[in-house]
Each structure stands twice: as C-alpha cells, then as structure tokens.
Write a protein that holds these residues in place. Structure first.
Motif, PDB file in Angstrom:
ATOM      1  N   CYS A 290       0.841  -1.197   0.000  1.00 34.03           N
ATOM      2  CA  CYS A 290       0.000   0.000   0.000  1.00 34.03           C
ATOM      3  C   CYS A 290       0.875   1.246   0.000  1.00 34.03           C
ATOM      4  O   CYS A 290       0.617   2.197  -0.738  1.00 34.03           O
ATOM      5  CB  CYS A 290      -0.914   0.010   1.225  1.00 34.03           C
ATOM      6  N   ARG A 291       1.922   1.229   0.819  1.00 35.51           N
ATOM      7  CA  ARG A 291       2.764   2.416   0.926  1.00 35.51           C
ATOM      8  C   ARG A 291       3.551   2.667  -0.353  1.00 35.51           C
ATOM      9  O   ARG A 291       3.790   3.808  -0.744  1.00 35.51           O
ATOM     10  CB  ARG A 291       3.744   2.278   2.106  1.00 35.51           C
ATOM     11  N   LYS A 292       3.970   1.580  -1.019  1.00 37.95           N
ATOM     12  CA  LYS A 292       4.857   1.753  -2.165  1.00 37.95           C
ATOM     13  C   LYS A 292       4.127   1.909  -3.496  1.00 37.95           C
ATOM     14  O   LYS A 292       4.651   2.513  -4.418  1.00 37.95           O
ATOM     15  CB  LYS A 292       5.805   0.547  -2.273  1.00 37.95           C
ATOM     16  N   LEU A 293       2.947   1.320  -3.617  1.00 38.17           N
ATOM     17  CA  LEU A 293       2.306   1.337  -4.931  1.00 38.17           C
ATOM     18  C   LEU A 293       0.814   1.661  -4.909  1.00 38.17           C
ATOM     19  O   LEU A 293       0.338   2.451  -5.727  1.00 38.17           O
ATOM     20  CB  LEU A 293       2.498  -0.021  -5.625  1.00 38.17           C
ATOM     21  N   LEU A 294       0.078   1.088  -3.973  1.00 38.35           N
ATOM     22  CA  LEU A 294      -1.387   1.101  -4.125  1.00 38.35           C
ATOM     23  C   LEU A 294      -2.036   2.422  -3.741  1.00 38.35           C
ATOM     24  O   LEU A 294      -3.070   2.785  -4.302  1.00 38.35           O
ATOM     25  CB  LEU A 294      -2.004  -0.043  -3.314  1.00 38.35           C
ATOM     26  N   ALA A 295      -1.466   3.132  -2.785  1.00 38.15           N
ATOM     27  CA  ALA A 295      -2.064   4.392  -2.359  1.00 38.15           C
ATOM     28  C   ALA A 295      -1.063   5.524  -2.543  1.00 38.15           C
ATOM     29  O   ALA A 295       0.141   5.328  -2.380  1.00 38.15           O
ATOM     30  CB  ALA A 295      -2.495   4.304  -0.897  1.00 38.15           C
ATOM     31  N   ASN A 296      -1.571   6.678  -2.894  1.00 37.97           N
ATOM     32  CA  ASN A 296      -0.749   7.890  -2.985  1.00 37.97           C
ATOM     33  C   ASN A 296      -0.841   8.603  -1.636  1.00 37.97           C
ATOM     34  O   ASN A 296      -1.880   9.182  -1.310  1.00 37.97           O
ATOM     35  CB  ASN A 296      -1.293   8.775  -4.105  1.00 37.97           C
ATOM     36  N   PRO A 297       0.242   8.572  -0.843  1.00 38.25           N
ATOM     37  CA  PRO A 297       0.141   9.084   0.529  1.00 38.25           C
ATOM     38  C   PRO A 297      -0.167  10.575   0.611  1.00 38.25           C
ATOM     39  O   PRO A 297      -0.576  11.059   1.663  1.00 38.25           O
ATOM     40  CB  PRO A 297       1.522   8.767   1.127  1.00 38.25           C
ATOM     41  N   VAL A 298       0.027  11.300  -0.479  1.00 38.82           N
ATOM     42  CA  VAL A 298      -0.248  12.733  -0.443  1.00 38.82           C
ATOM     43  C   VAL A 298      -1.751  13.000  -0.350  1.00 38.82           C
ATOM     44  O   VAL A 298      -2.198  13.891   0.378  1.00 38.82           O
ATOM     45  CB  VAL A 298       0.344  13.433  -1.689  1.00 38.82           C
ATOM     46  N   ILE A 299      -2.526  12.225  -1.093  1.00 38.28           N
ATOM     47  CA  ILE A 299      -3.966  12.524  -1.141  1.00 38.28           C
ATOM     48  C   ILE A 299      -4.839  11.365  -0.682  1.00 38.28           C
ATOM     49  O   ILE A 299      -6.044  11.524  -0.541  1.00 38.28           O
ATOM     50  CB  ILE A 299      -4.403  12.916  -2.570  1.00 38.28           C
ATOM     51  N   GLU A 300      -4.259  10.181  -0.442  1.00 36.33           N
ATOM     52  CA  GLU A 300      -5.091   9.017  -0.150  1.00 36.33           C
ATOM     53  C   GLU A 300      -4.746   8.381   1.192  1.00 36.33           C
ATOM     54  O   GLU A 300      -3.628   8.510   1.694  1.00 36.33           O
ATOM     55  CB  GLU A 300      -4.947   7.970  -1.264  1.00 36.33           C
ATOM     56  N   GLU A 301      -5.743   7.675   1.734  1.00 35.52           N
ATOM     57  CA  GLU A 301      -5.550   6.851   2.925  1.00 35.52           C
ATOM     58  C   GLU A 301      -5.860   5.417   2.542  1.00 35.52           C
ATOM     59  O   GLU A 301      -6.592   5.171   1.589  1.00 35.52           O
ATOM     60  CB  GLU A 301      -6.548   7.261   4.011  1.00 35.52           C
TER      61      GLU A 301
END
Lengths: 87, 87
Positions: free
Chosen positions: B63-74
């Motif tokens: 999730c941290r590396k590919l699945l979610a964009n930490p800037v805008i997503e949880e």
C-alpha cells in the motif's frame, strides 16, 4: 442520514487487466509472493432516508441503475447507522 | 495463502471530482436524497505468506509503495484467514 459503503467488483470470470497490471507492478517492486490482484470500486454514499429499509432500497436501485454494470460486475453494500453529515 | 481486502480512499479534505460526477448522475436519475458520494478503490490481493503477521506487513508495504498515494489518499485493509487459491 445513512452512510452506505458500496463495493463493486468484477465477476470472477471477467478478465481484469487493471489487476494484472498492478500484479506486474508489485512483482517488479519485489513482492514476489503476490499471486492475484483483483481491482474493484469502493463508494461511500450519504443518503437521506426515513429509515434503514428505505435507504437500503434506494442504494440497491442506485447500484442497479448507475454504479455497477450488471453484465460484468457484482455489487454489495453495507448500511451504517445514521451518521453525522460531513463538511 | 491470505486474502487481503484493501480500501483506498481520498483524504476527507481532498476534492473528489469523480464522486461529484456520480452525485450529479444520481440526482439526474431522480435520486434526490443522495447528499454526498466519495469514490475510492477496492482491491482483493492474494498473498502467499508463512503467517498472518508476515502477510500483514507485506500488504502494508504494498500500500505504501504502490497502491495508495500518501499525499492525497488513505488506506486500510483486512486480512482473511487462509483462503483457497482461485482459478
């Protein structure tokens, strides 16, 4: 006010190119133990309805008419107890 | 073999044009009681891991590396007990 959490997924027999792309990306990143990825949609819908049954009927109709493509997709949803309106 | 159900959602403060479009479509179809729609992603990932802790750590890293964009997503996920492989 009810909060419906809707999950729309491809039927098991339907090809999922987006999932395959993510699977390839995960393998490239070194996650060799991932065997399958299936991609779906998740929606949070706030509905104003007099009671849970009415809300459930409305969300079911929304899924059938707009949110899911019945030819290739399945849907399911959960209804949460009256939630405070956001923002 | 573990089945992870991953939910990726936009952070509450982030604008959601896709959700607004769906909201407009639902209103056009006559669902006037819908007040908000937020669009997210749902993924089912089958991972081969020796135990649940290892599987959980792997899915978290994905999730941290590919699945979610930490800037805008949880993201959040649930891990199901060992599941039979599909297909």
């Amino acid at each position: 006010m009810f909060l419906a959490r809707v999950y729309v997924t491809l039927k098991p027999a339907v090809n999922d190119p987006q999932g395959l792309t993510i699977l390839g990306g995960l393998h490239t990143l070194g996650f060799a133990s991932v065997e399958q990825v299936r991609m779906g949609k998740y929606l949070e819908i706030r509905v104003d309805a007099p009671d849970a049954d009415a809300a459930r009927a409305q969300v079911e109709a929304m899924c059938r008419k707009l949110l899911a493509n019945p030819v290739i997709e399945e849907f399911r949803f959960e209804l949460d107890a009256p939630a405070p309106a956001a923002g």
